[in-house]
Design an enzyme around this catalytic site. Structure first.
Site, PDB file in Angstrom:
ATOM      1  N   CYS A 135       0.832  -1.198   0.000  1.00 23.13           N
ATOM      2  CA  CYS A 135       0.000   0.000   0.000  1.00 23.13           C
ATOM      3  C   CYS A 135       0.869   1.253   0.000  1.00 23.13           C
ATOM      4  CB  CYS A 135      -0.931  -0.024   1.223  1.00 23.13           C
ATOM      5  SG  CYS A 135      -1.980   1.433   1.305  1.00 23.13           S
ATOM      6  N   CYS A 138      -0.337   4.116   2.092  1.00 25.83           N
ATOM      7  CA  CYS A 138      -0.168   3.946   3.548  1.00 25.83           C
ATOM      8  C   CYS A 138       1.279   4.234   3.950  1.00 25.83           C
ATOM      9  CB  CYS A 138      -0.450   2.511   3.988  1.00 25.83           C
ATOM     10  SG  CYS A 138      -1.838   1.757   3.211  1.00 25.83           S
ATOM     11  N   ASP A 139       2.227   3.722   3.166  1.00 27.31           N
ATOM     12  CA  ASP A 139       3.615   3.690   3.630  1.00 27.31           C
ATOM     13  C   ASP A 139       4.575   4.576   2.834  1.00 27.31           C
ATOM     14  OD1 ASP A 139       2.857   1.816   5.550  1.00 27.31           O
ATOM     15  OD2 ASP A 139       3.023   0.180   4.123  1.00 27.31           O
TER      16      ASP A 139
END
Ligand code: NDP
Length: 310
Positions: A135, A138-139
């Site tokens: 993701c 997300c990261d």
């Protein structure tokens, strides 16, 4: 054993939206949260494209709000996951947590979502959470001014590579074929971006790293040549797998395992069972489309129950 009027499996935007509509219609829904309470959105950060949030929100906040909203109208939320179902006759039998409980459900809304695919390499598994991610949104933040690789040639891979190029200094896009499967517009964005280098016809042999996390990847060209790249982050964008194993053989699934539904209704091949959200949608996979399909499923259930119980 008391029969649950409407059992909802899954607690992402589809499940909770179905619960909000079902509880407001007095269907006394019970939601089973599943393995990831709140669903995939709890693994993202900012959500800026859900209508009604001009300043954005976070995945966790949105899911907590959806749960509160569903509970306000009487939805019962239980932790646990479904391990077996018998959909051959109504009421349906549903086993929870490998036999910890068995339930009867008059109607069922399946909103179990999908999970990101990984390559299956041992080294990939070892560095999950310390450089390996599925993701980018997300990261990606952790890779500002660093080097990363994205695996995949579809729209998601191109989107994630472009997103990461806004943060990192260098992005390799590792594509196993000699072309991208992504839409033309998405491809153009990738090819125009000077930070992105597309490595066609390459497969990942191993993710390299040490105790600090990922440091590189060993790639193999289709002609057999090996190549090492130095990277700090390794992102997978090779598609998703719908969470439907428990329904195999009982509901019609497509060749990728997604539940087949009658377009625009959420109806599955079994009367009394609906599917909503990513578990039946390989294309859009958005919170808003999942929520919309959860609403449709609940309205259908309401209609079905009023016809069968009158
Ligand atoms: P896709 O299935 O479209 O693409 C998966 C990609 O991963 C393909 O390039 C595939 O390669 C590659 N791949 C699969 N397995 C491996 C493997 N083991 N090793 C290396 N590469 C692998 O998935 P997406 O998630 O990209 O997209 C899913 C759907 O969502 C699509 O319909 C897409 O159009 C849509 N979407 C739309 C977006 C938008 O419009 N903004 C954004 C994101 C997704 P190969 O081509 O060789 O099979």
């Amino acid at each position: 054993m008391p029969t649950i009027k409407t059992l909802i499996i899954g607690s992402g935007p589809a499940g909770y939206t179905a619960a909000i509509y079902a509880s407001r219609a007095n269907l006394s829904p019970v939601v089973y949260e599943g393995f990831t309470p709140g669903g995939q959105l709890t693994t993202t950060t900012e959500i800026e494209n859900f209508p009604g949030y001009p300043n954005g929100t976070t995945g966790n906040e949105m899911m907590a709000d959806l749960r509160t909203q569903a509970e306000r109208f009487g939805t019962e939320v239980r932790s646990g996951y479904v391990t077996k179902v018998d959909l051959s006759k109504r009421p349906f039998t549903v086993e929870i947590n490998d036999g910890e409980a068995n339930l009867l459900a008059e109607t069922l809304i399946i909103a179990t979502g999908a999970t990101a695919r990984y390559l299956g390499l041992e080294s990939e598994e070892r560095f999950r959470g310390s450089g390996v991610s599925a993701c980018a949104t997300c990261d990606g933040f952790f890779y500002r001014k660093k080097s990363v690789a994205v695996v995949g040639g579809g729209d998601t891979a191109c989107e994630e590579a472009t997103y990461l190029a806004g943060l990192a200094n260098k992005v390799y896009l590792i594509v196993r074929k000699d072309y991208l499967r992504a839409s033309k517009a998405m491809q153009e964005r990738v090819f125009k971006n000077e930070k992105i280098e597309v490595l066609f016809e390459h497969n990942t042999v191993e993710v390299l790293g040490d105790e600090s996390g990922v440091t590189g990847a060993l790639l193999k060209h289709n002609d057999g040549t090996l190549k090492e790249i130095a990277i700090d982050g390794f992102f997978l964008a090779i598609g998703h797998t719908p969470v439907t194993a428990v329904f195999a053989g009982q509901l019609e699934l497509d060749e990728q395992g997604y539940i087949k539904t009658v377009p625009g209704t959420g109806r599955t091949s079994v009367e009394g069972v609906w599917a909503a959200g990513d578990v039946q949608d390989p294309h859009y996979r958005q919170a808003i489309t999942a929520a919309g399909s959860g609403c449709v499923a609940a309205l259908e259930v309401e209609r079905f129950l009023s016809m069968h119980n009158s």
